[in-house]
Design an enzyme around this catalytic site. Structure first.
Site, PDB file in Angstrom:
ATOM      1  N   ASP A 153       0.810  -1.214   0.000  1.00 40.48           N
ATOM      2  CA  ASP A 153       0.000   0.000   0.000  1.00 40.48           C
ATOM      3  C   ASP A 153       0.845   1.266   0.000  1.00 40.48           C
ATOM      4  OD1 ASP A 153      -2.323  -1.423  -0.013  1.00 40.48           O
ATOM      5  OD2 ASP A 153      -2.627  -1.359   2.149  1.00 40.48           O
ATOM      6  N   HIS A 155      -9.667  -2.025  -2.665  1.00 44.50           N
ATOM      7  CA  HIS A 155      -8.513  -2.136  -3.550  1.00 44.50           C
ATOM      8  C   HIS A 155      -8.767  -3.144  -4.668  1.00 44.50           C
ATOM      9  CE1 HIS A 155      -5.544  -0.702  -0.181  1.00 44.50           C
ATOM     10  NE2 HIS A 155      -6.454   0.197  -0.510  1.00 44.50           N
ATOM     11  N   ASP A 215      -6.641  -5.161  -5.865  1.00 45.39           N
ATOM     12  CA  ASP A 215      -5.962  -6.438  -5.612  1.00 45.39           C
ATOM     13  C   ASP A 215      -6.770  -7.360  -4.707  1.00 45.39           C
ATOM     14  OD1 ASP A 215      -5.600  -5.279  -3.109  1.00 45.39           O
ATOM     15  OD2 ASP A 215      -3.434  -5.618  -3.029  1.00 45.39           O
ATOM     16  N   CYS A 268      -0.993  -7.758  -0.091  1.00 48.20           N
ATOM     17  CA  CYS A 268      -0.977  -6.490   0.652  1.00 48.20           C
ATOM     18  C   CYS A 268       0.287  -6.349   1.494  1.00 48.20           C
ATOM     19  CB  CYS A 268      -2.190  -6.397   1.566  1.00 48.20           C
ATOM     20  SG  CYS A 268      -3.769  -6.566   0.734  1.00 48.20           S
TER      21      CYS A 268
END
Length: 645
Positions: free
Chosen positions: A335, A454, A456, A627
């Site tokens: 991030d 997000h 992802d 992440c």
């Protein structure tokens, strides 16, 4: 077409001027003619080419016509083919005659000095500077395009500096390889520049410093070459990436000035121009070769770090562990930053893009990544950063072709509230920056239905040996329900989730399938997930088999969704080695049925699936393997200047 300049002559005294190699001079034979003159005769020394334009016809001199009438206004042109060895070493003599007279009524004498003025840069994009017949005043895209490339000098060559080189006021000798040379001579830059500055070597004996001579408030710089100085070398340093208000093109002009009589202003007699484009920041997709894996060491994630290290070792990829003093218990390294690169024909180096989130890892990119030949760029969110400004919400596809349009460097994918009005959206400064790079046209996908929001969380790309060279993995509640129904029909309805995890509820397959609220919410989630390939074919450019549905369920948390179990598309991709969040699914025949289904889907592609336990160290904190990791990858072999935006 050669530049042409008009020269005034005089029969009162000799005239001197400069002729630039490759240009033409137009001599004002009529304006200097004595009163009563009706014709003229022109003669030049061997280094001068002359021709007369008379009644729309061009005649090279000498010719069968000895004298040319001054009416109706002929034009006398000259050019020179070789450089002068001395000042005024070539000349032209104009003799004027009255009607039927063989004696000149007056003469004009012009002394000529031929010089060469040229700005040379790597216009052909070969990696070397040289003379070219290409148009230096324009910059064009594509394999047949031309135009010089300028790198942003955003690395940090001075270990004692606190910021990138493009933010300091000095240019040192070790910055040279990061800049673009463009000899030989620069005399005048009539326009101010944004995003660049131009240093040249200092006059001091030790060339540790370069003088800043152009850019910013410095609009012009005069060069007065000596008798034995044939060229001057300048270095052009990029200071800013393309962005709002700066399209990335930079023009440089070298102007030759002629000094007239004392007290008069100098006159520009020739200008050469070269155009640079600042190289864009480029992202790399999962399908590119991994060069370095990053992970944070924080309290309680020792097992996770060890598992990522083991996977990196299998992939033969170096591992960098960010220690607690540098991460300040911030584990979400995906991030905080995104790795990319910049490229010119003569040089390529990685550049880290620092997100606006600025939590515990906010100093890590500058303090630990920025360095020699490793650049840095950042954008802030003046309106305040949201979760969507974290770079888990910034991905890029492999190369794709969509409706006949090629994207050889892929397309950037960002999560957004689009197409819904309101909601969260990535900071405008970041979106504007990504769009301005031009070569990876961004696509916004609806992710605001997710708690973290997000991209992802619901998609990933993995390499494949056939078709497009990749597969798009999409999180799929439908695929998960289908799998659970199959296992229920096989008699495994009482198999439970999350076995081996303490203090975690353990619903069975029967209980999950009987939960109508959970089913309705996952039907809602499936609608959002299914729309991406149809609305944005950049994700699925060819046929449905390019998409693989990965079983996943979501649960409502407040007004948005979280993953019910570790999100398997949120994986670490290291070539053929995949680090997948361990889902702790129902055990069937001693094996997790979710893991088994993913293996069945991915291993036929030659991929190796390693399931990493991140449940308590990441999943319960609203993230998973992707992440908590980051990867620097090999740049594309494809050159960005071959793109046709």
């Amino acid at each position: 077409m050669a530049q042409q300049r008009r020269v005034q002559l005089s029969t009162q005294r000799p005239t001197s001027t400069v002729c630039v190699l490759g240009t033409e001079l137009s001599l004002d034979v009529c304006g200097s003619a004595p009163k009563g003159a009706a014709s003229f005769h022109a003669q030049g020394t061997p280094g001068v080419r002359l021709w007369v334009v008379h009644e729309a016809q061009s005649v090279k001199l000498p010719s069968s016509v000895c004298r040319w009438p001054l009416a109706p206004g002929p034009e006398l042109l000259l050019a020179m083919d070789g450089l002068s060895k001395d000042v005024g070493d070539e000349k032209v003599r104009i003799s004027y005659f009255r009607e039927a007279s063989a004696v000149p009524v007056g003469r004009a004498l012009l002394y000529l000095t031929c010089v060469e003025v040229s700005l040379d840069a790597d216009v052909g994009r070969s990696g070397a500077i040289g003379r070219t017949l290409l148009d230096k005043t324009s910059w064009t895209w594509g394999p047949e395009g031309h135009g010089a490339v300028l790198l942003v000098n955003c690395d940090r060559d001075d270990p004692g500096a606190e910021s990138p080189d493009n933010q300091d006021s000095a240019v040192r000798s070790y910055d040279g390889p990061d800049t673009a040379q463009n000899p030989p001579v620069v005399l005048l830059f009539p326009h101010g520049g944004k995003g660049w500055r131009c240093p040249c070597p200092a006059d001091s004996v030790a060339p540790a410093e370069y003088r800043h001579v152009l850019g910013g408030p410095k609009l012009a710089f005069s060069v007065r070459p000596g008798r034995h100085q044939h060229e001057s070398v300048f270095y052009v340093e990029g200071l800013a990436f393309p962005d709002v208000g700066f399209g990335g093109l930079v023009s440089f002009h070298a102007t030759l000035l002629e000094s007239p009589d004392k007290g008069l202003l100098e006159t520009p007699i020739f200008t050469d121009t070269v155009v640079f484009r600042v190289a864009p920041w480029i992202m790399t997709p999962n399908t590119q070769q991994p060069l370095e894996v990053f992970v944070c060491s924080v309290d309680g994630n020792e097992g996770f770090v060890a598992a990522v290290g083991a996977l990196a070792e299998q992939a033969r990829c170096p591992l960098t562990v960010c220690p607690p003093p540098q991460n300040r218990q911030d584990r979400w390294i995906q991030d905080e930053l995104e790795f990319g690169y910049v490229q010119a024909p003569h040089k390529t180096f990685p550049v880290v893009f620092d997100s606006p989130r600025d939590r515990g890892l906010k100093d890590f990119p500058v303090r630990s990544i920025l360095g020699p030949d490793f650049g840095y760029v950042a954008r802030q969110a003046p309106e305040g950063a949201s979760s969507l400004d974290s770079f888990g919400n910034l991905e890029v596809s492999p190369p794709v072709t969509v409706q006949g349009k090629e994207y050889p460097l892929g397309r950037i994918l960002i999560g957004s509230s689009f197409p819904r009005l309101g909601g969260r959206r990535m900071a405008k400064a970041v979106r504007d920056f990504l769009v301005a790079q031009k070569v990876q046209a961004p696509v916004e996908l609806f992710s605001d239905w997710l708690q973290v929001g997000h991209v992802d969380e619901f998609l990933s790309f993995v390499p494949a040996p056939d078709r497009k060279g990749f597969r798009l993995l999409l999180a799929s509640p439908s695929a998960c329900y289908q799998l659970l129904r199959e296992k229920q029909e096989e008699g495994f309805g009482e198999a439970a989730m999350f076995q081996g995890l303490e203090k975690v509820p353990k619903p069975t397959i029967n209980e999950i399938l009987a939960n109508e609220g959970l089913r309705r919410f996952n039907n809602y989630a499936q609608v959002h997930l299914s729309v991406h390939p149809s609305v944005h074919p950049s994700l699925c450019p060819s046929i449905p088999p390019d998409i693989i549905d990965i079983p996943q369920l979501f649960v409502l948390t407040g007004s948005r969704a979280d993953a019910l179990f570790p999100d398997m598309v949120n994986m670490l991709v290291l070539g053929r080695h995949l680090g997948i969040p361990k889902p702790f699914g129902p055990a069937v025949g001693g094996r997790c049925c979710l893991e088994q289904r993913v293996r069945e889907l991915l291993e036929p592609l030659g991929l190796s699936c390693t399931f990493i336990d991140d449940f308590f160290s990441y999943h319960v904190l609203a993230g998973d393997v992707h992440c908590g990791t980051n990867v620097r990858r090999k740049p594309f072999a494809f050159k960005w200047w071959h793109v046709v935006p």
